[in-house]
Design a protein around this motif. Structure first.
Motif, mmCIF file in Angstrom:
data_model
loop_
_atom_site.group_PDB
_atom_site.id
_atom_site.type_symbol
_atom_site.label_atom_id
_atom_site.label_comp_id
_atom_site.label_asym_id
_atom_site.label_seq_id
_atom_site.Cartn_x
_atom_site.Cartn_y
_atom_site.Cartn_z
ATOM 1 N N LYS A 67 44.941 39.550 42.593
ATOM 2 C CA LYS A 67 46.013 39.076 41.713
ATOM 3 C C LYS A 67 45.628 39.238 40.240
ATOM 4 C CE LYS A 67 49.504 37.305 44.133
ATOM 5 N NZ LYS A 67 50.933 37.607 43.880
ATOM 6 N N SER A 68 44.360 38.892 39.944
ATOM 7 C CA SER A 68 43.940 38.914 38.543
ATOM 8 C C SER A 68 42.429 38.779 38.433
ATOM 9 C CB SER A 68 44.621 37.771 37.774
ATOM 10 O OG SER A 68 44.019 37.576 36.516
ATOM 11 N N HIS A 69 41.784 39.743 37.753
ATOM 12 C CA HIS A 69 40.343 39.642 37.515
ATOM 13 C C HIS A 69 40.038 38.471 36.591
ATOM 14 C CE1 HIS A 69 38.652 43.141 39.569
ATOM 15 N NE2 HIS A 69 39.781 43.757 39.288
ATOM 16 N N ASN A 70 40.937 38.203 35.667
ATOM 17 C CA ASN A 70 40.740 37.073 34.761
ATOM 18 C C ASN A 70 40.814 35.760 35.530
ATOM 19 O OD1 ASN A 70 40.555 35.903 31.984
ATOM 20 N ND2 ASN A 70 42.577 35.080 32.535
ATOM 21 N N ALA A 71 41.702 35.693 36.506
ATOM 22 C CA ALA A 71 41.869 34.468 37.285
ATOM 23 C C ALA A 71 40.635 34.180 38.133
ATOM 24 C CB ALA A 71 43.111 34.564 38.170
ATOM 25 N N ILE A 72 40.029 35.216 38.730
ATOM 26 C CA ILE A 72 38.861 34.969 39.571
ATOM 27 C C ILE A 72 37.698 34.481 38.728
ATOM 28 C CG2 ILE A 72 37.870 37.310 39.517
ATOM 29 C CD1 ILE A 72 38.037 34.883 42.523
ATOM 30 N N SER A 73 37.602 34.981 37.502
ATOM 31 C CA SER A 73 36.575 34.493 36.590
ATOM 32 C C SER A 73 36.847 33.041 36.216
ATOM 33 C CB SER A 73 36.545 35.366 35.325
ATOM 34 O OG SER A 73 35.636 34.853 34.382
ATOM 35 N N ASN A 74 38.100 32.725 35.930
ATOM 36 C CA ASN A 74 38.466 31.353 35.588
ATOM 37 C C ASN A 74 38.149 30.384 36.724
ATOM 38 O OD1 ASN A 74 39.350 31.904 33.025
ATOM 39 N ND2 ASN A 74 41.536 31.710 33.483
ATOM 40 N N VAL A 75 38.449 30.789 37.951
ATOM 41 C CA VAL A 75 38.212 29.922 39.111
ATOM 42 C C VAL A 75 36.724 29.645 39.270
ATOM 43 C CG1 VAL A 75 38.310 29.805 41.631
ATOM 44 C CG2 VAL A 75 40.321 30.553 40.343
#
Length: 245
Positions: A67-75
């Motif tokens: 869904k999002s590389h930024n989201a996986i980092s945020n999680v």
């Protein structure tokens, strides 16, 4: 009223992701997600113990990343903050992410999305500070050793930096608050636990102080600026701030 369930996991990131998988797979109405070391029975919810399953965790990880590389980092970064209630906030964040056609279109006016994003940034800043402030001392076993006490659990995030920078030296960075460390043996980095009383320091402390004094130009000292970049609560882990013994 639909029954709710509190999911109890082992405290690991894979354990948390497994909990998310189970919640989605069984369509559980989740009341909370808690570490087994901190679990508290809710008045109106049942509990279910989640056993870590790496393949299930990977499926959630890949789903978020797709869904999002930024989201996986945020999680991942927000999880390492260890903030109270972060698991449930992350679960809600992941739910919102999965409902979007494109993960980059998350609504940052949403309080949950904004909270996780800001929390991840704080952890990222702590990671950068630890990479800057870690100072090693040489032990009698010829291992470079450093104590740190970061605000967040950033050891997993800084291992690559030090592995790439000190490839020809054995080193160990120990988090005194969380009582574990990362050890590099010239081949791999692994997580370790140890008794700090067994660590004996060499004359490296004196050598470091001598080096610092010889390179410290008095006319360039800026105490105020130095305080901003090296807060007092972290200076006890900077070797150049210790008196030689």
């Amino acid at each position: 009223m639909e029954p709710t369930t509190t999911l109890i996991y082992d405290g690991s990131f894979n354990g948390f992701l497994t909990s998310v998988f189970v919640a989605f797979d069984k369509k559980i109405n989740v009341a909370d997600i808690q570490k087994n070391s901190r679990s508290q029975n809710g008045l109106f919810s049942e509990t279910e113990t989640i056993f870590t399953h790496v393949e299930k965790a990977k499926r959630v990880w890949n789903g978020i990343r797709n869904k999002s590389h930024n989201a996986i980092s945020n999680v991942y970064f927000a999880f390492l903050s260890e903030s109270e209630g972060v698991e449930m906030m992350l679960y809600t964040y992941i739910q919102k992410l999965m409902c979007t056609k494109n993960g980059t279109h998350l609504d940052y006016s949403d309080s949950t999305v904004l909270y996780i994003d800001q929390l991840a940034k704080k952890v990222g800043q702590e990671k950068n500070r630890m990479e800057t402030f870690v100072r090693f001392q040489l032990t009698k076993d010829n291992i470079y050793f450093a104590n740190i006490e970061p605000d967040f659990d950033v050891l997993p995030l800084i291992s690559k930096h030090f592995r790439d920078r000190y490839t020809d030296q054995k080193w160990l960075i120990y988090d005194v608050r969380r009582k574990y460390g990362i050890y590099y043996d010239l081949d791999y980095v692994e997580m370790v636990s140890l008794n700090l009383k067994d660590i004996q320091h060499h004359e490296y402390q004196t050598l470091w102080n001598d080096y610092f004094k010889s390179t410290n130009i008095a006319s360039r000292i800026n105490p105020k600026l130095h305080t901003q970049h090296a807060p007092k609560r972290r200076r006890e882990y900077l070797n150049e701030k210790k008196e030689a013994v």
